[in-house]
Design an enzyme around this catalytic site. Structure first.
Site, PDB file in Angstrom:
ATOM      1  CG  LEU A   1      21.990  14.519  -2.464  1.00  0.00           C
ATOM      2  CD1 LEU A   1      23.185  15.570  -2.194  1.00  0.00           C
ATOM      3  CD2 LEU A   1      22.302  13.956  -0.848  1.00  0.00           C
TER       4      LEU A   1
ATOM      5  CB  SER B   1      18.304  11.035   0.092  1.00  0.00           C
ATOM      6  OG  SER B   1      18.723  11.405  -0.851  1.00  0.00           O
TER       7      SER B   1
ATOM      8  CB  SER C   1       5.058  -0.553  -5.514  1.00  0.00           C
ATOM      9  OG  SER C   1       3.362  -0.001  -4.950  1.00  0.00           O
TER      10      SER C   1
ATOM     11  CE1 TYR D   1       5.545   5.396  -6.640  1.00  0.00           C
ATOM     12  CE2 TYR D   1       3.312   4.898  -5.884  1.00  0.00           C
ATOM     13  CZ  TYR D   1       4.830   4.097  -6.260  1.00  0.00           C
ATOM     14  OH  TYR D   1       5.302   3.210  -5.179  1.00  0.00           O
TER      15      TYR D   1
ATOM     16  CE  LYS E   1       7.673   2.744  -8.656  1.00  0.00           C
ATOM     17  NZ  LYS E   1       9.729   3.001  -8.087  1.00  0.00           N
TER      18      LYS E   1
ATOM     19  CG  ASN F   1       1.720  -0.508   2.844  1.00  0.00           C
ATOM     20  OD1 ASN F   1       1.494  -0.340   1.442  1.00  0.00           O
ATOM     21  ND2 ASN F   1       1.480   0.799   2.812  1.00  0.00           N
TER      22      ASN F   1
ATOM     23  CG  ASN G   1       3.945   6.528   3.008  1.00  0.00           C
ATOM     24  OD1 ASN G   1       5.070   7.495   2.882  1.00  0.00           O
ATOM     25  ND2 ASN G   1       3.117   6.256   2.186  1.00  0.00           N
TER      26      ASN G   1
ATOM     27  NE  ARG H   1      -3.761   8.065   1.876  1.00  0.00           N
ATOM     28  CZ  ARG H   1      -3.737   7.456   2.112  1.00  0.00           C
ATOM     29  NH1 ARG H   1      -2.308   8.649   2.968  1.00  0.00           N
ATOM     30  NH2 ARG H   1      -1.991   6.315   1.982  1.00  0.00           N
TER      31      ARG H   1
ATOM     32  CG  ASP I   1      -6.397   5.058   1.115  1.00  0.00           C
ATOM     33  OD1 ASP I   1      -5.133   4.722   0.285  1.00  0.00           O
ATOM     34  OD2 ASP I   1      -6.368   6.051   1.974  1.00  0.00           O
TER      35      ASP I   1
HETATM   36  C1  UD1 Z   1       0.612   4.162  -1.614  1.00  0.00           C
HETATM   37  C2  UD1 Z   1       1.277   3.109  -2.191  1.00  0.00           C
HETATM   38  C3  UD1 Z   1       1.987   2.511  -2.502  1.00  0.00           C
HETATM   39  C4  UD1 Z   1       3.311   3.348  -2.298  1.00  0.00           C
HETATM   40  C5  UD1 Z   1       3.397   4.394  -1.422  1.00  0.00           C
HETATM   41  C6  UD1 Z   1       4.343   5.264  -1.469  1.00  0.00           C
HETATM   42  C7  UD1 Z   1      -0.765   1.972  -3.400  1.00  0.00           C
HETATM   43  C8  UD1 Z   1      -1.562   0.595  -2.988  1.00  0.00           C
HETATM   44  N1  UD1 Z   1      -0.247   1.843  -2.453  1.00  0.00           N
HETATM   45  O1  UD1 Z   1       1.321   3.222  -0.242  1.00  0.00           O
HETATM   46  O2  UD1 Z   1       2.391   1.873  -4.011  1.00  0.00           O
HETATM   47  O3  UD1 Z   1       4.400   2.741  -2.341  1.00  0.00           O
HETATM   48  O4  UD1 Z   1       2.208   4.641  -1.200  1.00  0.00           O
HETATM   49  O5  UD1 Z   1       4.156   6.328  -0.479  1.00  0.00           O
HETATM   50  O6  UD1 Z   1      -1.228   2.659  -3.852  1.00  0.00           O
HETATM   51  N2  UD1 Z   1      -3.605   6.150   6.295  1.00  0.00           N
HETATM   52  C9  UD1 Z   1      -4.583   6.900   7.538  1.00  0.00           C
HETATM   53  N3  UD1 Z   1      -4.247   7.617   8.172  1.00  0.00           N
HETATM   54  C10 UD1 Z   1      -2.603   9.267   7.819  1.00  0.00           C
HETATM   55  C11 UD1 Z   1      -1.509   7.822   6.594  1.00  0.00           C
HETATM   56  C12 UD1 Z   1      -2.199   7.043   5.953  1.00  0.00           C
HETATM   57  O7  UD1 Z   1      -5.722   6.281   7.595  1.00  0.00           O
HETATM   58  O8  UD1 Z   1      -2.374  10.279   7.781  1.00  0.00           O
HETATM   59  C13 UD1 Z   1      -4.250   4.773   5.609  1.00  0.00           C
HETATM   60  C14 UD1 Z   1      -3.590   4.921   4.552  1.00  0.00           C
HETATM   61  O9  UD1 Z   1      -5.808   5.148   4.114  1.00  0.00           O
HETATM   62  C15 UD1 Z   1      -3.997   3.679   4.299  1.00  0.00           C
HETATM   63  C16 UD1 Z   1      -2.936   3.078   5.194  1.00  0.00           C
HETATM   64  O10 UD1 Z   1      -2.968   4.029   6.241  1.00  0.00           O
HETATM   65  O11 UD1 Z   1      -5.528   2.877   4.360  1.00  0.00           O
HETATM   66  C17 UD1 Z   1      -1.883   3.364   4.274  1.00  0.00           C
HETATM   67  O12 UD1 Z   1      -1.237   4.322   3.909  1.00  0.00           O
HETATM   68  P1  UD1 Z   1       0.407   4.765   3.136  1.00  0.00           P
HETATM   69  O13 UD1 Z   1       1.105   4.741   4.538  1.00  0.00           O
HETATM   70  O14 UD1 Z   1      -0.104   6.164   2.448  1.00  0.00           O
HETATM   71  O15 UD1 Z   1       0.838   3.656   2.582  1.00  0.00           O
HETATM   72  P2  UD1 Z   1      -0.470   3.184   1.178  1.00  0.00           P
HETATM   73  O16 UD1 Z   1      -1.009   4.409   0.396  1.00  0.00           O
HETATM   74  O17 UD1 Z   1      -1.316   1.639   1.203  1.00  0.00           O
END
Ligand code: UD1
Length: 339
Positions: A34, A37, A126, A151, A155, A181, A201, A297, A300
């Site tokens: 928990l 969660s 992942s 992280y 993995k 994702n 995310n 970020r 990324d």
């Molecule tokens: C990352 C990891 C993934 C992990 C996940 C868990 C990598 C390649 N991927 O996913 O393995 O399981 O985190 O949290 O390391 N974005 C924005 N604005 C926001 C949030 C995100 O622009 O407020 C963009 C990010 O720059 C990225 C995309 O959205 O390009 C996805 O981001 P996010 O959802 O955080 O996932 P990843 O970073 O891809």
């Protein structure tokens, strides 16, 4: 009836997987501490499936308690191991906690599995193990690059630990699922993603902005070498992903051979940019999401999406839910949360 222990079974992907397992007739024992969660998720699972899974509040690092759990729920046929920390940014600041929880947790689990002769594990890996790939889409044979974060490192290490243990033990079989994702929620809106505090995310940030909880979405960078300049990812519906676990498990339990190790990419095979997902979300739901382009970020990667032929052909699985339905499920869940 086969009995499956699901660590992290009240989490986002875990809870959807428990639903699919119960719908397929598996008996489930959830092991969850928990820490990220809510116990209320159990009621959501029960409402959807008509069955309450067994539940134990245990940190998988606590080997003694894990042992007692395996003793109590005698003869667990397989484990699906989700329980782990997962925030990339946080892992940089809390490296030791990430290694302890993710790596020690796995070692503790494998130790107890061996003691109780539980010979099957599906591991939650992942696409992060690929780092920034040189060739797209990535296949399961693409090179494993140096991890971008602790992280990601956990993995990679976990995959190595499982691979070496399978080689050493011979009786243990493992399937490593490399998720891309995951997004969306169960169509009933009874379970979904529950981010604590400000979401890291993309999808939860979009839905919270649409709901008015956040002023605007920050799009991290529009100067990447992609068609619209924003990063590209492979967004997979969480329920399609959950189903991949069920077929992986069925494959393992149906096999007469032990000591096998298989790896599958679990994605859609299609890359979408941040701006594309954002516009698709607004269109699918008829809502506006204010946004602003900001700087990149840290950590990324520019773009990644999956080659899914192996999962399609060997597992007979493919992501099938249309994107607009996925994005509608995410919005329905957010609205439900806001009452
Ligand atoms: C990352 C990891 C993934 C992990 C996940 C868990 C990598 C390649 N991927 O996913 O393995 O399981 O985190 O949290 O390391 N974005 C924005 N604005 C926001 C949030 C995100 O622009 O407020 C963009 C990010 O720059 C990225 C995309 O959205 O390009 C996805 O981001 P996010 O959802 O955080 O996932 P990843 O970073 O891809």
């Amino acid at each position: 009836m086969k009995k499956i222990a699901v660590t992290g079974g009240l989490g986002y992907i875990g809870s959807h997987t428990v639903v699919e397992l119960q719908n397929e007739g598996f008996e489930v024992v959830i092991i969850d501490d928990l820490s990220n969660s809510e116990i209320a998720v159990l009621a959501g699972i029960e409402k959807i499936t008509g069955k309450k899974p067994a539940f134990e509040t245990i940190d998988v690092c606590d080997t003694e308690k894990l042992r007692a759990c395996f003793k109590k729920h005698s003869h667990i046929d397989a484990v699906i191991h989700f329980a782990a920390y997962k925030a990339v940014g946080e892992s940089v600041a809390k490296a030791l906690e990430y290694y302890r929880n993710n790596v020690c947790g796995l070692i503790s689990l494998l130790t107890v599995m061996r003691e109780f002769e539980c010979a099957n594990i599906v591991f939650s890996s992942s696409c992060t193990v690929y780092g920034q790939p040189d060739v797209l889409p990535v296949t399961e044979l693409s090179p494993i690059k140096k991890a971008e974060s602790p992280y990601g490192s956990t993995k990679q290490m976990s995959e190595d630990i499982i691979t070496d243990t399978v080689a050493a033990e011979k009786s243990l079989s493992a399937i490593l699922l490399r998720y891309f994702n995951p997004i969306g929620a169960h169509p009933s809106a009874l379970i979904g993603e529950l981010p604590k505090g400000v979401p890291n995310n993309l999808l939860p940030y979009i839905t919270q902005t649409a709901a008015g909880l956040r002023t605007e979405l920050h799009v991290f960078g529009n100067d990447y070498n992609t068609p619209d300049g924003s990063c590209i990812r492979d967004y997979i519906y969480v329920l399609d992903l959950a189903q991949a676990h069920v077929v992986a498990l069925q494959r393992m339990l149906g096999s007469k051979e032990s000591g096998s190790l298989e790896i599958f990419n679990i994605g859609t095979g299609k890359g979408l940019s941040v701006l594309e997902i954002l516009h698709e979300f607004m269109q699918a739901n008829g809502v506006n999401v204010p946004y602003k382009i900001v700087g990149r970020r840290a950590g990324d990667i520019e773009q990644i999406w999956a080659e899914t032929t192996r999962a399609n052909e060997v597992l007979g699985w493919r992501a099938h839910t249309p994107l607009n339905e996925v994005l509608q499920s995410a919005w329905k869940w957010e609205q439900k949360l806001r009452g």
